[in-house]
Design a protein around this motif. Structure first.
Motif, PDB file in Angstrom:
ATOM      1  N   ALA A 117      69.250  42.332  61.179  1.00  0.00           N
ATOM      2  CA  ALA A 117      67.847  42.416  60.771  1.00  0.00           C
ATOM      3  C   ALA A 117      67.719  43.032  59.381  1.00  0.00           C
ATOM      4  O   ALA A 117      66.922  42.574  58.544  1.00  0.00           O
ATOM      5  CB  ALA A 117      67.063  43.232  61.799  1.00  0.00           C
ATOM      6  N   ALA A 118      68.516  44.092  59.114  1.00  0.00           N
ATOM      7  CA  ALA A 118      68.472  44.717  57.787  1.00  0.00           C
ATOM      8  C   ALA A 118      68.939  43.748  56.711  1.00  0.00           C
ATOM      9  O   ALA A 118      68.349  43.658  55.625  1.00  0.00           O
ATOM     10  CB  ALA A 118      69.341  45.981  57.790  1.00  0.00           C
ATOM     11  N   ALA A 119      69.996  43.008  57.006  1.00  0.00           N
ATOM     12  CA  ALA A 119      70.494  42.037  56.030  1.00  0.00           C
ATOM     13  C   ALA A 119      69.474  40.933  55.785  1.00  0.00           C
ATOM     14  O   ALA A 119      69.270  40.486  54.645  1.00  0.00           O
ATOM     15  CB  ALA A 119      71.814  41.446  56.524  1.00  0.00           C
ATOM     16  N   ALA A 120      68.782  40.506  56.848  1.00  0.00           N
ATOM     17  CA  ALA A 120      67.764  39.466  56.680  1.00  0.00           C
ATOM     18  C   ALA A 120      66.591  39.980  55.852  1.00  0.00           C
ATOM     19  O   ALA A 120      66.037  39.256  55.003  1.00  0.00           O
ATOM     20  CB  ALA A 120      67.296  38.994  58.057  1.00  0.00           C
ATOM     21  N   ALA A 121      66.190  41.258  56.088  1.00  0.00           N
ATOM     22  CA  ALA A 121      65.085  41.825  55.304  1.00  0.00           C
ATOM     23  C   ALA A 121      65.459  41.950  53.835  1.00  0.00           C
ATOM     24  O   ALA A 121      64.653  41.647  52.936  1.00  0.00           O
ATOM     25  CB  ALA A 121      64.706  43.191  55.884  1.00  0.00           C
ATOM     26  N   ALA A 122      66.684  42.396  53.555  1.00  0.00           N
ATOM     27  CA  ALA A 122      67.131  42.511  52.169  1.00  0.00           C
ATOM     28  C   ALA A 122      67.175  41.144  51.492  1.00  0.00           C
ATOM     29  O   ALA A 122      66.772  40.978  50.331  1.00  0.00           O
ATOM     30  CB  ALA A 122      68.502  43.182  52.118  1.00  0.00           C
ATOM     31  N   ALA A 123      67.641  40.155  52.223  1.00  0.00           N
ATOM     32  CA  ALA A 123      67.702  38.806  51.654  1.00  0.00           C
ATOM     33  C   ALA A 123      66.308  38.263  51.388  1.00  0.00           C
ATOM     34  O   ALA A 123      66.061  37.601  50.371  1.00  0.00           O
ATOM     35  CB  ALA A 123      68.462  37.885  52.602  1.00  0.00           C
ATOM     36  N   ALA A 124      65.356  38.573  52.294  1.00  0.00           N
ATOM     37  CA  ALA A 124      63.980  38.100  52.088  1.00  0.00           C
ATOM     38  C   ALA A 124      63.352  38.763  50.872  1.00  0.00           C
ATOM     39  O   ALA A 124      62.637  38.124  50.080  1.00  0.00           O
ATOM     40  CB  ALA A 124      63.155  38.379  53.344  1.00  0.00           C
ATOM     41  N   ALA A 125      63.605  40.089  50.713  1.00  0.00           N
ATOM     42  CA  ALA A 125      63.054  40.792  49.547  1.00  0.00           C
ATOM     43  C   ALA A 125      63.640  40.244  48.255  1.00  0.00           C
ATOM     44  O   ALA A 125      62.927  40.032  47.263  1.00  0.00           O
ATOM     45  CB  ALA A 125      63.337  42.288  49.682  1.00  0.00           C
ATOM     46  N   ALA A 126      64.942  40.012  48.246  1.00  0.00           N
ATOM     47  CA  ALA A 126      65.570  39.472  47.040  1.00  0.00           C
ATOM     48  C   ALA A 126      65.049  38.079  46.725  1.00  0.00           C
ATOM     49  O   ALA A 126      64.797  37.730  45.568  1.00  0.00           O
ATOM     50  CB  ALA A 126      67.090  39.449  47.225  1.00  0.00           C
ATOM     51  N   GLU A 127      64.854  37.295  47.766  1.00  0.00           N
ATOM     52  CA  GLU A 127      64.341  35.941  47.541  1.00  0.00           C
ATOM     53  C   GLU A 127      62.907  35.967  47.025  1.00  0.00           C
ATOM     54  O   GLU A 127      62.514  35.146  46.202  1.00  0.00           O
ATOM     55  CB  GLU A 127      64.421  35.161  48.856  1.00  0.00           C
ATOM     56  N   LYS A 128      62.117  36.973  47.473  1.00  0.00           N
ATOM     57  CA  LYS A 128      60.730  37.089  47.010  1.00  0.00           C
ATOM     58  C   LYS A 128      60.687  37.434  45.526  1.00  0.00           C
ATOM     59  O   LYS A 128      59.897  36.882  44.759  1.00  0.00           O
ATOM     60  CB  LYS A 128      60.016  38.150  47.835  1.00  0.00           C
ATOM     61  N   GLY A 129      61.575  38.366  45.105  1.00  0.00           N
ATOM     62  CA  GLY A 129      61.622  38.711  43.685  1.00  0.00           C
ATOM     63  C   GLY A 129      62.077  37.540  42.836  1.00  0.00           C
ATOM     64  O   GLY A 129      61.528  37.266  41.772  1.00  0.00           O
ATOM     65  N   ASP A 130      63.075  36.836  43.289  1.00  0.00           N
ATOM     66  CA  ASP A 130      63.548  35.665  42.541  1.00  0.00           C
ATOM     67  C   ASP A 130      62.485  34.592  42.488  1.00  0.00           C
ATOM     68  O   ASP A 130      62.372  33.845  41.515  1.00  0.00           O
ATOM     69  CB  ASP A 130      64.815  35.107  43.202  1.00  0.00           C
ATOM     70  N   GLY A 131      61.646  34.533  43.504  1.00  0.00           N
ATOM     71  CA  GLY A 131      60.593  33.513  43.526  1.00  0.00           C
ATOM     72  C   GLY A 131      59.566  33.744  42.437  1.00  0.00           C
ATOM     73  O   GLY A 131      59.076  32.804  41.812  1.00  0.00           O
ATOM     74  N   LYS A 132      59.198  35.026  42.176  1.00  0.00           N
ATOM     75  CA  LYS A 132      58.227  35.318  41.110  1.00  0.00           C
ATOM     76  C   LYS A 132      58.780  34.937  39.750  1.00  0.00           C
ATOM     77  O   LYS A 132      58.105  34.318  38.926  1.00  0.00           O
ATOM     78  CB  LYS A 132      57.874  36.794  41.142  1.00  0.00           C
ATOM     79  N   ASP A 133      60.025  35.322  39.472  1.00  0.00           N
ATOM     80  CA  ASP A 133      60.634  34.972  38.184  1.00  0.00           C
ATOM     81  C   ASP A 133      60.744  33.468  38.022  1.00  0.00           C
ATOM     82  O   ASP A 133      60.497  32.913  36.951  1.00  0.00           O
ATOM     83  CB  ASP A 133      62.019  35.614  38.076  1.00  0.00           C
ATOM     84  N   ARG A 134      61.101  32.806  39.091  1.00  0.00           N
ATOM     85  CA  ARG A 134      61.263  31.358  39.026  1.00  0.00           C
ATOM     86  C   ARG A 134      59.926  30.678  38.777  1.00  0.00           C
ATOM     87  O   ARG A 134      59.826  29.679  38.082  1.00  0.00           O
ATOM     88  CB  ARG A 134      61.896  30.853  40.323  1.00  0.00           C
ATOM     89  N   LYS A 135      58.829  31.260  39.314  1.00  0.00           N
ATOM     90  CA  LYS A 135      57.510  30.651  39.161  1.00  0.00           C
ATOM     91  C   LYS A 135      57.028  30.748  37.718  1.00  0.00           C
ATOM     92  O   LYS A 135      56.511  29.791  37.144  1.00  0.00           O
ATOM     93  CB  LYS A 135      56.532  31.338  40.097  1.00  0.00           C
ATOM     94  N   SER A 136      57.207  31.913  37.080  1.00  0.00           N
ATOM     95  CA  SER A 136      56.783  32.066  35.677  1.00  0.00           C
ATOM     96  C   SER A 136      57.613  31.191  34.751  1.00  0.00           C
ATOM     97  O   SER A 136      57.109  30.551  33.834  1.00  0.00           O
ATOM     98  CB  SER A 136      56.885  33.533  35.251  1.00  0.00           C
TER      99      SER A 136
END
Length: 669
Positions: free
Chosen positions: A606-625
């Motif tokens: 669960a911790a690994a999944a949460a960390a992966a989700a947070a990292a993916e969320k940050g990468d998503g913002k950069d990718r969108k701009s």
């Protein structure tokens, strides 16, 4: 707490109050079912009366005329007391666990509780034998008689188990053989000579074992009796009584059980769709008599095969449907296997090879499919030994009559007797030796009805001086090999016939270097040796004439017309069987539960999944701009490219055609 044996060992029909009977049944289920610990420190209940009764016999010492009556009475009392003390000492040496087992076993027999009797007979007896009496005798019936209040019905059954243990685990002497016969006579007289049906119920497995062991001991006694060279004077004196274990007495018992139970009339009524109970009578309606009568039919099949009368052996099964799944023969696996073994062997000796192969194949497939259940039976080893012997007989029958077999049976037969099978298909002394080897291994132990002349000393002395004694097994072997030799002698003719579809008799005679008349005689012998009956319906002795060889021929004047049929493999069955097996494996895998994951592993995941989700969320913002800037840059280039395109409706130049000519195209706006 175990009840007083004096209240348990009453005669048939003894009354028990409901509470006492319920308590006894509960104790029996706990003991026979293995719920109680079978330890050495287990003690019998305190209220069990172990006092030995008075078993004194009249004193027969050589007192002489000078001993008066008072002295004789004193000596008799002393002798009785010594005998009583000896029996008490023998009973005291019996383990407490064995004494408790015998008391509860007797209670189950008195109550006619078939389930508890079955547990005590099939489970507890063998377990206690392995623990206490693996290499020694059980306590004698006279020793444990006080525990059952000298109940003769139970003691007769106990002696049957006692002598069977001696035969299976130890080596019986002459007295054991004679006393066992007397005990069987007591049991069968008790069952057959009563005014009405006896109040006794036993499980079907035990009833079959009684008939089976009765015939086995008769067979063992006959073989022991015929070895006259190593008999002592005491054994010769015992053997002078020709009525003990005679063929007449054994056959008389089996036929009497069939007649008493009216089992033949019941089977005929069942085959016609009628109610068997209407013709069963007073005795045949009881399970004890019905099953003893039915098992006696299978026993007569075995006895007649042992005596070499194969036609009469198959005649005994006229009213039994072997292939009926709901028949009485299927209630006991050992009875089922025994019946098919002797039926198949009788067919083999009668040269009915197709029926022999069919019988052995049917029962071997049955054993193969139910092998996992047989491991729980105490007769598992015996069933496996019988199956190995049937594979040997099946290989001989297939060598004489090539037949397409089930793939699994074919594989097992090749693994066990592949080398012998290859030798048996070739002519010569090597093939004949392979037949002899397998026959001596797989055939039953034949017996002869005639015994050496023990009643005449001179004739017995002459009999012992003989260098060779009549052996029924060797006689049956010679009968079987006489037909095998005929089959193998035709191998030379068959080798030439396989090369042609039509062949002149003069040409074939020249190949064999014999004249035509001798050739025709040889081919007629070959034709007759490859003809046999095959059962289709009705009695086991009925059937239609078929060709048992893979080569057939017809002689028309001076021409021989040959037809050969080859046994091919069943590829469709192989694919179906393996496809079904793969489906079963896949279904088994899918039905299994997923592995259970521990809580620590779940938290880490669960911790690994949460960390992966947070990292993916940050990468998503950069990718969108970044994506917006990219689309902005590309839009200008896209517009620039669009400006270079011609407007809609403007004429376009068409390239030259493939053949070098140009075509004019007009486009209308």
């Amino acid at each position: 707490m175990v009840a007083d044996p004096s209240q348990q060992g009453q005669s048939n029909g003894a009354a028990f109050n409901p509470q006492q009977q319920q308590q006894q049944q509960q104790q029996q289920r706990q003991f026979f079912g293995g719920e109680e610990e079978l330890g050495d420190e287990e003690e019998l209940g305190d209220d069990v009366d172990l006092v030995v009764g008075d078993y004194s016999a009249p004193f027969a010492g050589e007192a002489g005329a000078e001993v008066d009556e008072a002295q004789a009475a004193a000596l008799a009392a002393a002798h009785a007391q010594a005998q009583q003390q000896a029996q008490a000492a023998a009973l005291a040496a019996v383990p407490d666990q064995i004494r408790k087992y015998i008391v509860l076993f007797n209670q189950a027999v008195q109550n006619n509780n078939v389930q508890d009797i079955s547990n005590a007979y099939e489970g507890t007896w063998n377990r206690l034998t392995d623990k206490f009496y693996a290499r020694s005798e059980w306590p004698e019936a006279e020793t444990i008689a006080p525990l059952v209040n000298d109940d003769q019905k139970f003691l007769t059954l106990y002696r049957e188990l006692w002598y069977r243990h001696v035969y299976s685990r130890l080596s019986p002497d002459g007295e054991d053989r004679f006393h066992s016969y007397d005990n069987y006579c007591d049991f069968f007289n008790f069952v057959l000579n009563s005014d009405g049906p006896v109040q006794l119920e036993l499980p079907a497995q035990w009833l079959w074992d009684i008939i089976d062991e009765f015939i086995y001991q008769f067979q063992s006694f006959s073989q022991w009796r015929n070895k006259a060279s190593n008999k002592s004077d005491d054994e010769i004196a015992l053997l002078q009584d020709g009525g003990v274990w005679s063929s007449y007495s054994v056959l008389n018992v089996l036929y009497s059980l069939i007649q008493k139970s009216r089992i033949t009339e019941q089977l005929v009524a069942a085959s016609k769709g009628e109610d068997p109970d209407e013709v069963a009578g007073e005795f045949g309606s009881k399970p004890l008599y019905r099953m003893l009568g039915y098992f006696s039919i299978i026993g007569l099949l075995r006895v007649h095969v042992l005596l070499g009368d194969y036609t009469l052996a198959l005649k005994m099964l006229d009213h039994i449907e072997l292939n009926k799944k709901s028949g009485l023969i299927n209630r006991v696996t050992a009875c089922h296997v025994t019946a098919y073994y002797y039926v198949g062997f009788a067919y083999l000796m009668l040269r009915r090879y197709p029926d022999c192969i069919k019988s052995f194949t049917h029962i071997l497939v049955f054993i193969m499919r139910l092998r996992q259940y047989h491991t729980r039976s105490y007769q598992y080893d015996q069933i496996n030994k019988t199956a190995d012997r049937m594979y040997a007989l099946l290989s001989m029958a297939c060598a004489l009559c090539p037949t397409r077999l089930d793939e699994n049976i074919q594989t097992q037969m090749r693994e066990k007797y592949g080398d012998q099978f290859n030798k048996m298909t070739k002519p010569g002394a090597e093939g004949l030796a392979a037949f002899e080897e397998l026959f001596l291994y797989a055939c039953p132990k034949f017996i002869t009805a005639n015994s050496p002349p023990y009643h005449d000393e001179e004739a017995l002395a002459e009999y012992k001086e003989k260098t060779s004694f009549p052996d029924p097994t060797q006689h049956q072997l010679r009968v079987f090999l006489s037909d095998v030799k005929t089959q193998l002698s035709n191998a030379n003719v068959r080798s030439f016939l396989r090369l042609y579809t039509t062949l002149g008799t003069d040409k074939l005679a020249s190949f064999l270097e014999i004249d035509e008349e001798e050739l025709v005689e040889m081919m007629m012998v070959m034709k007759n040796s490859t003809r046999s009956l095959k059962w289709t319906s009705g009695s086991l002795l009925e059937g239609e004439v078929v060709n048992t060889s893979d080569l057939d021929f017809v002689i028309d004047t001076n021409m021989v017309h040959i037809a050969e049929s080859r046994v091919g493999r069943r590829y469709g069955d192989w694919f179906l069987r393996n496809g079904t097996r793969m489906h079963d494996v896949l279904t088994n895998i899918q039905s299994k539960a997923l592995p259970i994951v521990s809580k620590e592993v779940q938290d880490e995941a669960a911790a690994a999944a949460a960390a992966a989700a947070a990292a993916e969320k940050g990468d998503g913002k950069d990718r969108k701009s970044g994506q917006k800037n990219t689309w902005g840059k590309n839009s200008s280039a896209f517009n620039k490219n669009n400006n270079n395109r011609p407007s809609q409706g403007a004429p376009q130049k068409t390239p030259a055609g493939a053949w070098g000519s140009s075509a004019k195209t007009s486009v209308t706006a």
